[in-house]
Design an enzyme around this catalytic site. Structure first.
Site, PDB file in Angstrom:
ATOM      1  N   LYS A 172       0.479  -1.161  -0.213  1.00 37.86           N
ATOM      2  CA  LYS A 172       0.029  -0.104  -0.162  1.00 37.86           C
ATOM      3  C   LYS A 172       0.440   1.492  -0.168  1.00 37.86           C
ATOM      4  O   LYS A 172       1.676   0.790   0.397  1.00 37.86           O
ATOM      5  CB  LYS A 172      -1.000  -0.099   1.045  1.00 37.86           C
ATOM      6  N   HIS A 196     -10.051  -8.227  -7.638  1.00 41.24           N
ATOM      7  CA  HIS A 196     -10.114  -7.481  -6.725  1.00 41.24           C
ATOM      8  C   HIS A 196     -10.820  -8.536  -5.470  1.00 41.24           C
ATOM      9  O   HIS A 196     -11.513  -8.425  -5.435  1.00 41.24           O
ATOM     10  CB  HIS A 196     -10.900  -6.186  -6.529  1.00 41.24           C
TER      11      HIS A 196
HETATM   12 MG    MG Z   1      -7.242  -2.330  -4.252  1.00 35.40          MG
END
Ligand code: MG
Length: 361
Positions: free
Chosen positions: A167, A298
């Site tokens: 991230k 996803h």
């Molecule tokens: Mg994502």
């Protein structure tokens, strides 16, 4: 004929398996909306949809409204049923709540279709190949330290997995770069590193970060900007050689058409729940194929392993285990690949007692 005799919907909460944070949110709990559809030939299909912590009751309410009209319909006509239900929701489409509701019903109908045929989903939906490369997201959350990121990436590499997601979206670009560089330097050039900003940047900041990330040889830059900013993604895609990935926050086939036709992305991450089920998921995957674009969906690995295996452009399955509390088995992983289940139906071995224990509605 295979006439629908009953359809039931219910909501459960599944506790998160680990702390998961990104640039804009945390995964609070998995609100899981189930639908069981029974037909007069004695089969019951189970479908589901989800949120990561808000809106689950709204989705359930929409599902309950939609299934009222299913009784007596021929469950074999999945595409027609999807379209009929969609057409009945004009006042609330295109939208997340309605798409999530349609997904719970559509996946139940696909479960029925596969059970009736005695075939696994991956084969009935296309049958491209049974094994799909897997990458890990569980070791890359934004709150984790740089040392934790390196440890997680090492574990993935040691297991033979080809990639990890990290991230991004720290307050400054240099903080992101320090974390990514540590992973790249420790793991070497072979490991694929994906980054995900969860829609947190402006256009100018996304372009600036892409330039800062450029030496790190990233596999893709995911959700750099808000999903409704197609023009911003066009600008970014033109300014960087890092593949731009989008799709987890898109709820209709036409949204994917706009991105693909404008060259605004080069990887699509269509989420089978958020797009409205397997029926539209396959349309998006085939649309992407026509643009020579791969699908790396996803989350929801238990469904996406079969869908990626169904289509020729399914490139990666994302590893985020979140159904272990309510299933008897988890997906098979071998040599860095997720293996689509061979059992008829969706191939998810539900633990009905564990599901009942978590019912909230
Ligand atoms: Mg994502």
């Amino acid at each position: 004929m295979s006439l629908i005799t009953s359809a039931k919907a219910y909501l459960i909460d599944i506790e998160v398996e680990t702390v998961r944070t990104d640039a804009v949110q945390a995964f609070l709990k998995q609100e899981t909306i189930f639908v069981d559809i029974t037909t007069d030939d004695g089969l019951t299909g189970t479908g589901y949809s989800y949120t990561i912590g808000t809106g689950g009751r709204s989705v359930l309410a929409m599902v309950e409204e939609l299934i009222l009209g299913l009784s007596g319909s021929d469950a074999r006509n999945v595409g027609g049923l999807w379209h009929r239900l969609f057409a009945s929701t004009r006042a609330t489409t295109v939208g997340a709540i309605t798409s999530l509701a349609l997904a719970a019903i559509d996946t139940a109908l696909w479960d029925l279709r596969c059970l009736r045929a005695g075939e696994p989903l991956w084969r009935l939906a296309g049958g491209a190949r049974q094994r799909v490369p897997l990458y890990d997201t569980e070791g890359g959350w934004l709150h984790l330290s740089t040392d934790d990121l390196v440890t997680g990436a090492k574990a993935s590499a040691a297991a033979g997995w080809p990639g990890v997601k990290v991230k991004v979206g720290k307050p400054t670009a240099v903080e992101d770069v320090v974390r990514l560089r540590a992973v790249r330097e420790e793991l070497g050039p072979e490991l694929q590193i994906m980054v995900d900003a969860n829609q947190s940047f402006s256009v100018s900041e996304a372009c600036r970060r892409a330039e800062a990330y450029r030496p790190l040889d990233l596999a893709w830059f995911e959700e750099p900007m808000p999903a409704d900013d197609v023009a911003g993604h066009v600008a970014l895609a033109r300014s960087t050689n890092i593949p731009v990935a989008v799709g987890e926050s898109m709820y209709s086939l036409a949204q994917f058409r706009d991105y693909l036709a404008r060259g605004a992305c080069s990887i699509v991450q269509v989420d089978v729940a958020r797009i409205g089920g397997i029926t539209p998921w396959l349309k998006v995957a085939h649309l992407a194929e026509a643009f020579n674009v791969d699908v790396c969906p996803h989350f929801l690995m238990e469904l996406h392993v079969s869908l990626c295996a169904a289509v020729t452009n399914g490139r990666f399955v994302e590893h985020i285990p979140q159904l272990r509390a309510i299933t008897n088995t988890t997906i098979e992983i071998a040599d860095g690949h997720a293996v689509a289940p061979e059992t008829p139906g969706l191939g998810i071995d539900w633990n009905r007692d564990a599901i009942d224990d978590r019912r909230v509605s």
